[in-house]
Design a protein around this motif. Structure first.
Motif, PDB file in Angstrom:
ATOM      1  N   SER A   1       0.678  -0.967   0.249  1.00 15.81           N
ATOM      2  CA  SER A   1      -0.225   0.129  -0.168  1.00 15.81           C
ATOM      3  C   SER A   1       0.907   1.161   0.266  1.00 15.81           C
ATOM      4  CB  SER A   1      -1.330   0.118   1.114  1.00 15.81           C
ATOM      5  OG  SER A   1      -1.527  -1.304   1.821  1.00 15.81           O
ATOM      6  N   VAL A   2       0.098   1.851  -0.648  1.00 15.35           N
ATOM      7  CA  VAL A   2       1.082   4.014  -0.689  1.00 15.35           C
ATOM      8  C   VAL A   2       0.226   4.687   0.308  1.00 15.35           C
ATOM      9  CG1 VAL A   2       2.174   5.278  -2.197  1.00 15.35           C
ATOM     10  CG2 VAL A   2       2.178   2.698  -2.564  1.00 15.35           C
ATOM     11  N   LEU A   3       0.226   5.626   0.531  1.00 18.40           N
ATOM     12  CA  LEU A   3       0.149   7.255   0.657  1.00 18.40           C
ATOM     13  C   LEU A   3       0.107   7.737   0.661  1.00 18.40           C
ATOM     14  CD1 LEU A   3      -2.963   8.482   1.777  1.00 18.40           C
ATOM     15  CD2 LEU A   3      -1.397   8.269   4.060  1.00 18.40           C
ATOM     16  N   PHE A   4       0.479   9.133  -0.537  1.00 22.49           N
ATOM     17  CA  PHE A   4       1.113  10.465  -0.532  1.00 22.49           C
ATOM     18  C   PHE A   4      -0.334  11.280   0.060  1.00 22.49           C
ATOM     19  CE2 PHE A   4       1.380   8.229  -4.469  1.00 22.49           C
ATOM     20  CZ  PHE A   4       2.581   7.904  -4.452  1.00 22.49           C
ATOM     21  N   THR A   5       0.789  12.702   1.270  1.00 24.36           N
ATOM     22  CA  THR A   5       0.002  13.054   1.827  1.00 24.36           C
ATOM     23  C   THR A   5       1.088  14.218   1.292  1.00 24.36           C
ATOM     24  OG1 THR A   5       0.280  12.087   4.438  1.00 24.36           O
ATOM     25  CG2 THR A   5      -0.258  14.438   4.189  1.00 24.36           C
ATOM     26  N   ILE A   6      -0.111  15.027   0.446  1.00 23.03           N
ATOM     27  CA  ILE A   6       0.742  16.420  -0.696  1.00 23.03           C
ATOM     28  C   ILE A   6       0.548  17.438   0.928  1.00 23.03           C
ATOM     29  CG2 ILE A   6      -0.531  17.473  -1.543  1.00 23.03           C
ATOM     30  CD1 ILE A   6      -0.068  15.214  -2.595  1.00 23.03           C
ATOM     31  N   ALA A   7       1.517  18.672   0.760  1.00 20.79           N
ATOM     32  CA  ALA A   7       1.944  19.226   1.346  1.00 20.79           C
ATOM     33  C   ALA A   7       1.743  20.562   0.642  1.00 20.79           C
ATOM     34  CB  ALA A   7       3.720  19.372   1.396  1.00 20.79           C
ATOM     35  N   ASN A   8       2.182  21.006  -0.548  1.00 22.63           N
ATOM     36  CA  ASN A   8       1.712  21.446  -1.187  1.00 22.63           C
ATOM     37  C   ASN A   8       1.819  21.399  -3.190  1.00 22.63           C
ATOM     38  OD1 ASN A   8       1.466  24.532  -1.497  1.00 22.63           O
ATOM     39  ND2 ASN A   8       3.927  24.510  -2.285  1.00 22.63           N
ATOM     40  N   VAL A   9       0.690  22.324  -3.406  1.00 27.28           N
ATOM     41  CA  VAL A   9       0.304  21.496  -4.571  1.00 27.28           C
ATOM     42  C   VAL A   9       0.611  23.152  -5.638  1.00 27.28           C
ATOM     43  CG1 VAL A   9      -1.298  21.440  -6.815  1.00 27.28           C
ATOM     44  CG2 VAL A   9      -1.493  20.300  -4.538  1.00 27.28           C
ATOM     45  N   MET A  10       1.391  23.457  -6.442  1.00 20.56           N
ATOM     46  CA  MET A  10       1.987  24.477  -7.252  1.00 20.56           C
ATOM     47  C   MET A  10       1.062  24.685  -8.464  1.00 20.56           C
ATOM     48  SD  MET A  10       4.389  23.886  -4.927  1.00 20.56           S
ATOM     49  CE  MET A  10       5.864  22.699  -5.787  1.00 20.56           C
ATOM     50  N   GLU A  11       0.725  23.245  -8.822  1.00 18.60           N
ATOM     51  CA  GLU A  11      -0.197  22.904 -10.236  1.00 18.60           C
ATOM     52  C   GLU A  11      -0.616  22.120 -10.650  1.00 18.60           C
ATOM     53  OE1 GLU A  11       0.072  24.065 -15.120  1.00 18.60           O
ATOM     54  OE2 GLU A  11       2.052  24.616 -13.846  1.00 18.60           O
ATOM     55  N   ALA A  12      -1.523  21.304 -10.810  1.00 13.61           N
ATOM     56  CA  ALA A  12      -2.368  20.481 -11.113  1.00 13.61           C
ATOM     57  C   ALA A  12      -3.284  20.326 -12.095  1.00 13.61           C
ATOM     58  CB  ALA A  12      -3.051  19.758  -9.097  1.00 13.61           C
ATOM     59  N   THR A  13      -2.925  19.842 -13.219  1.00 12.02           N
ATOM     60  CA  THR A  13      -3.725  19.825 -14.539  1.00 12.02           C
ATOM     61  C   THR A  13      -2.758  18.595 -15.574  1.00 12.02           C
ATOM     62  OG1 THR A  13      -1.659  20.739 -16.593  1.00 12.02           O
ATOM     63  CG2 THR A  13      -3.373  22.523 -14.975  1.00 12.02           C
ATOM     64  N   GLU A  14      -2.933  18.442 -16.839  1.00 14.67           N
ATOM     65  CA  GLU A  14      -3.047  17.036 -17.097  1.00 14.67           C
ATOM     66  C   GLU A  14      -1.434  17.613 -17.513  1.00 14.67           C
ATOM     67  OE1 GLU A  14      -5.626  15.618 -20.142  1.00 14.67           O
ATOM     68  OE2 GLU A  14      -7.594  15.949 -19.330  1.00 14.67           O
ATOM     69  N   LEU A  15      -1.338  18.664 -18.162  1.00 14.42           N
ATOM     70  CA  LEU A  15       0.057  18.957 -18.645  1.00 14.42           C
ATOM     71  C   LEU A  15       1.447  19.106 -17.843  1.00 14.42           C
ATOM     72  CD1 LEU A  15      -1.041  20.492 -21.694  1.00 14.42           C
ATOM     73  CD2 LEU A  15      -0.564  18.234 -21.747  1.00 14.42           C
ATOM     74  N   ARG A  16       0.803  19.046 -16.522  1.00 19.74           N
ATOM     75  CA  ARG A  16       1.967  19.594 -16.017  1.00 19.74           C
ATOM     76  C   ARG A  16       1.358  19.317 -14.111  1.00 19.74           C
ATOM     77  NH1 ARG A  16       6.190  23.416 -15.699  1.00 19.74           N
ATOM     78  NH2 ARG A  16       6.816  24.126 -13.285  1.00 19.74           N
ATOM     79  N   GLN A  17       2.219  18.571 -13.687  1.00 18.63           N
ATOM     80  CA  GLN A  17       1.811  18.600 -12.020  1.00 18.63           C
ATOM     81  C   GLN A  17       3.318  18.288 -11.056  1.00 18.63           C
ATOM     82  OE1 GLN A  17       1.019  14.309 -13.081  1.00 18.63           O
ATOM     83  NE2 GLN A  17       0.190  15.458 -14.950  1.00 18.63           N
ATOM     84  N   GLU A  18       2.466  20.414 -10.384  1.00 19.75           N
ATOM     85  CA  GLU A  18       4.096  20.277  -9.407  1.00 19.75           C
ATOM     86  C   GLU A  18       3.436  19.881  -7.740  1.00 19.75           C
ATOM     87  OE1 GLU A  18       7.740  23.211  -9.339  1.00 19.75           O
ATOM     88  OE2 GLU A  18       5.953  23.747 -10.312  1.00 19.75           O
ATOM     89  N   PHE A  19       4.066  19.826  -7.134  1.00 13.29           N
ATOM     90  CA  PHE A  19       3.927  19.141  -6.076  1.00 13.29           C
ATOM     91  C   PHE A  19       5.183  19.113  -4.877  1.00 13.29           C
ATOM     92  CE2 PHE A  19       3.072  14.984  -7.051  1.00 13.29           C
ATOM     93  CZ  PHE A  19       4.084  14.110  -5.928  1.00 13.29           C
ATOM     94  N   THR A  20       4.703  18.871  -3.491  1.00 18.92           N
ATOM     95  CA  THR A  20       5.707  18.212  -2.539  1.00 18.92           C
ATOM     96  C   THR A  20       5.019  18.127  -1.539  1.00 18.92           C
ATOM     97  OG1 THR A  20       5.358  20.261  -0.526  1.00 18.92           O
ATOM     98  CG2 THR A  20       7.635  20.978  -2.971  1.00 18.92           C
ATOM     99  N   GLY A  21       5.644  16.765  -0.396  1.00 16.76           N
ATOM    100  CA  GLY A  21       4.089  16.034  -0.230  1.00 16.76           C
ATOM    101  C   GLY A  21       5.845  14.813   1.400  1.00 16.76           C
ATOM    102  N   SER A  22       4.503  13.736   1.617  1.00 16.89           N
ATOM    103  CA  SER A  22       5.670  13.303   2.263  1.00 16.89           C
ATOM    104  C   SER A  22       4.731  11.546   1.930  1.00 16.89           C
ATOM    105  CB  SER A  22       5.853  13.658   3.581  1.00 16.89           C
ATOM    106  OG  SER A  22       4.755  13.697   4.129  1.00 16.89           O
ATOM    107  N   MET A  23       5.947  11.289   2.433  1.00 14.58           N
ATOM    108  CA  MET A  23       5.596   9.222   2.477  1.00 14.58           C
ATOM    109  C   MET A  23       6.226   8.791   3.191  1.00 14.58           C
ATOM    110  SD  MET A  23       5.727   9.304  -2.022  1.00 14.58           S
ATOM    111  CE  MET A  23       7.573   9.070  -2.152  1.00 14.58           C
ATOM    112  N   VAL A  24       5.053   7.594   3.807  1.00 13.10           N
ATOM    113  CA  VAL A  24       5.589   6.835   4.953  1.00 13.10           C
ATOM    114  C   VAL A  24       5.769   5.153   3.728  1.00 13.10           C
ATOM    115  CG1 VAL A  24       5.296   5.522   7.324  1.00 13.10           C
ATOM    116  CG2 VAL A  24       5.246   7.987   6.824  1.00 13.10           C
TER     117      VAL A  24
END
Length: 355
Positions: A172-195
């Motif tokens: 199993s995987v879980l992404f916790t999003i910290a900040n989303v700069m852009e989220a479109t079909e052509l560009r996805q940019e974010f920061t976050g953390s994973m355990v």
């Protein structure tokens, strides 16, 4: 080169997969660090192999992609060359990260429909993997915005998921999003953390299991994917098993991995790693510094350029220089005085990272 391939690909999968259960928090204190290993004339090849297999191994592997848009391996390589190509922890991680975002950003209708009916619910959908098995995707829309925003969580639950005959993922995987700069079909940019928790990925005869935590900075466009990882305070552990390579690796807190996949022709990748890890094959801790990112064409089995420095006990060191896609040069500074012994050792890539 299935050993290298499994190490990084499976480890990467773990990074992503484990995130599923931890909400990005660290999972306890890391194990006590191993003592640094002295790098000598007798063990320099073993240390170099551990550094490359456990630390670098940049790859063209784009495994487990849900869409065919950037499936470079299957689209541009024969099955024979694909089987021989290396993989990496960060490569698999990159692939699984992209897969989660394909569900969450590119085609959110797959699993958000239920959440739209039941306000503030967790949307869920189960998809068949290409060959066999399933992946269940969940989207926890914390602010009910119906879009990817801070503190949202994307979960992946793999059950014997096979996107190719020789690739399998469970866990199993879980992404916790910290900040989303852009989220479109052509560009996805974010920061976050994973355990990472109880994640296992197999490639051919090689299997890797991983546990730990990382922070993530991610950017994806139609021509570029960048993934930067920093190992969290609970460290990151990987156990690798393959016919020609077996190791247990513990990546220390603060270690960073940066990778980029350039999808324009000729497709290529670069990777760097900075930080410390221990490996059972060398019986101790080494610290890697990337002097020049390792670069690799997706059409090649091995990297063609790059340089890293490996430091062990009492400042003993190796300088590893990639000469081309067939040869690697190793220079030893056994007494740590900054002077490398001559002549250097020149080895075939296949010696350090056998197929």
């Amino acid at each position: 080169m299935n050993s290298v391939r499994s190490l990084f690909a499976a480890a990467a999968a773990t990074v992503v997969l484990a995130a599923c259960g931890g909400g990005g928090s660290d999972a306890g204190a890391p194990p006590p660090p191993a003592a640094p290993v002295a790098i000598t004339h007798a063990n320099q090849e073993i240390v170099a192999r551990a550094a490359l297999n456990g630390g670098m191994a940049p790859t063209r592997s784009q495994v487990l992609r849900v869409d065919g848009r950037a499936g470079i391996q299957s689209a541009q390589a024969s099955s024979a060359s694909r089987a021989a190509s290396p993989a990496s922890v960060h490569a698999a991680l990159l692939s699984l990260t992209q897969r989660a975002l394909d569900f969450a950003v590119v085609d959110p209708k797959r699993f958000r429909a239920d959440a739209r009916v039941r306000r503030l619910a967790v949307g869920r959908a189960t998809e068949d993997c290409s060959v066999s098995g399933t992946v269940t995707v969940s989207f926890d829309d914390r602010d009910d915005s119906q879009s990817l925003t801070a503190d949202d969580r994307i979960g992946l639950d793999f059950s014997d998921c096979r996107e190719a005959d020789d690739e399998r993922v469970d866990g199993s995987v879980l992404f916790t999003i910290a900040n989303v700069m852009e989220a479109t079909e052509l560009r996805q940019e974010f920061t976050g953390s994973m355990v990472f928790q109880d994640v296992e990925m197999s490639f051919g005869d090689a299997t890797t299991r991983i546990d730990g935590s990382v922070s993530v900075a991610y950017l994806s466009t139609p021509t570029l994917t960048q993934l930067n990882l920093t190992v969290g305070s609970s460290a990151l552990a990987a156990t690798v098993s393959a016919p020609q390579y077996s190791d247990t690796i513990s990546y220390r807190p603060g270690l960073t991995i940066a990778s980029a996949e350039h999808l324009t022709e000729p497709a290529s990748s670069t990777a760097s790693i900075d930080g410390s890890f221990s490996a059972s094959t060398i019986g101790g801790l080494i610290t890697l510094t990337t002097l020049q990112p390792l670069a690799q064409l997706h059409s090649d089995v091995y990297p063609n350029a790059g340089q890293i420095r490996v430091v062990g006990a009492a400042s003993s060191a190796l300088r590893i220089t990639v000469l081309d896609s067939e040869r690697v040069r190793i220079e030893l500074d056994a007494d740590g005085d900054g002077t490398y012994a001559t002549p250097p050792l020149e080895l075939a890539w296949s010696t350090l990272a056998p197929e």
